[in-house]
Design a protein around this motif. Sequence first.
Motif, short mmCIF file in Angstrom:
data_model
loop_
_atom_site.label_atom_id
_atom_site.label_comp_id
_atom_site.label_asym_id
_atom_site.label_seq_id
_atom_site.Cartn_x
_atom_site.Cartn_y
_atom_site.Cartn_z
N LYS A 42 57.90 47.99 40.67
CA LYS A 42 57.12 47.31 41.70
C LYS A 42 58.07 46.50 42.60
O LYS A 42 59.13 46.05 42.14
N PRO A 43 57.72 46.30 43.87
CA PRO A 43 58.55 45.44 44.73
C PRO A 43 58.71 44.05 44.13
O PRO A 43 57.78 43.50 43.51
N ALA A 84 62.94 45.94 47.46
CA ALA A 84 62.27 45.55 48.70
C ALA A 84 61.01 46.38 48.92
O ALA A 84 59.98 45.86 49.36
N SER A 85 61.10 47.68 48.64
CA SER A 85 59.94 48.54 48.85
C SER A 85 60.09 49.79 48.01
O SER A 85 61.20 50.19 47.65
N GLY A 93 59.07 53.77 48.19
CA GLY A 93 58.64 54.78 49.14
C GLY A 93 57.70 55.80 48.52
O GLY A 93 57.24 55.66 47.38
#
Length: 491
Positions: free
Chosen positions: A342-343, A363-364, A366
């Motif tokens: 998870k971020p 951070a993210s 995709g």
Amino acid sequence: MDLTAVPSEEAPPVAGRRITRRRRAVLAAAVGAALVSVGAVAGSSFVQSPAQAAADTRPPKASVITAAVASQVLRSTVVLRGTFSDGKKVSITPTSVAATDDNPGGAGAVLTRVMVRTGDEVTAGVPLVEYSGRPVFALEGVLPTYRDLTPGESGADVAQLQNALKKLGHDVGTDEPGRFGPGTKRALKALYTAMGYPTPVTGATTAAAVKSARQEVDRARAALREGQQPATAATGGASAPAAPPAGGADPSTGARPGGGGSDLTGLRQGLARAEDALEQAERVDGPMLPASECLFLPSFPARVSALPLEVGDSVKGPVLSVAQGEMLLTGSLDPAQASLVKPGMPVQVLSESQGRQADGTIASVGTLVAPGDTKQAKDGQPTGQPAPAANGGAAYVPLAISPQSPWDRLWAGQDVRITITSATTTGPVLVVPVAAVFAGADTRTNVTTVSQDGTQRPVNVTVGPSADGLVQVTPLADGELAAGDRVVIGQ
């Protein structure tokens, strides 16, 4: 005569010889007895009874392998590979050498100087490398360099140049935004002077056009002056027609002077047309910005990412590449592990080749990238071009990793190991190795504890989340289990 025999002194007595032989015989018997005894002892060591042989070959008594019960926050780790990219890269390849007032320029280009090193910061309006005596520098702007910018031209790229010059303190005067006028020429000349280089110019063609137009203006002015000369005394003071110029006619209008007021009007009109032509010629002549010398970058600071040539090399490709923006770390996550990530989760980054470590966070996360996926255009439609092979051609989920502090430029281009750590329990819990948990005949889940005297006792437990080979266990009401107890994991 005395006939008594006298014994010889050299011959030993018979009794002495007999004693010596007896001693030798006794010694030989003793040695033989000793040898027999030693042989008997040695032989006995190789002789075993059937019972002893069975005992020696019997397997050892089974031992119990145990592990300690621990109290800790249960954490799971996910390990994957990632690659650092050096931001968006922009390269410049000079294709010609610009002309200056003192040099006609040309097509041949050779790298003559390098002022920076890989990783150095790029500053707007500061030369980076030099080819054939001409500088290569960067200015701020989002539009890429795609043409020479010359006087008289207009467009968004001209407006971009004007804004970049203003940011460096070079005013463009009253030039209309997006129009390359006299003020932009002055500002561009000031930039090159500040860098220490001659200003590039449009070249011999426009210079020749300006010279020709200036000559036409001079002729028109001379013709007008002659047409306005006062009359001679023979005319009684009246104006006399001026002598026509060479050819008998005005070069601009074809009108022959001396024809009165109408002729003067024609001369004035001819001069005005010549002056307009000169202004037009001068408008497109002078300082210009060659595409071979400048690259525009959306923002600063930027970094030199590559210097592919050395001084003396012929320029047949990029002379340098510049990376803009921060370095990016992208990880390739196994889709089967996507639910675990998870971020915001902490990340440890390791470069095995450099022995460098750094901390970051996710951070993210995709979307799945599968082999054969096509690139998407801005409108979301596939372009038909397959995406570049990544992660060995296997499907993956891209992760963007943010650093705790800015990435060091030495990370650029590195393939690294990424370890993601997540807490699966909110606080310390009892954990044991997964191998310690088993189901009994009653289908209840148990662990087996071992006391110091070797006594084994089953304990009924419930299990919770597991991570990295450990599992959370909670003893039921009828069982006791504490940190430090030993549990059986094998035997």
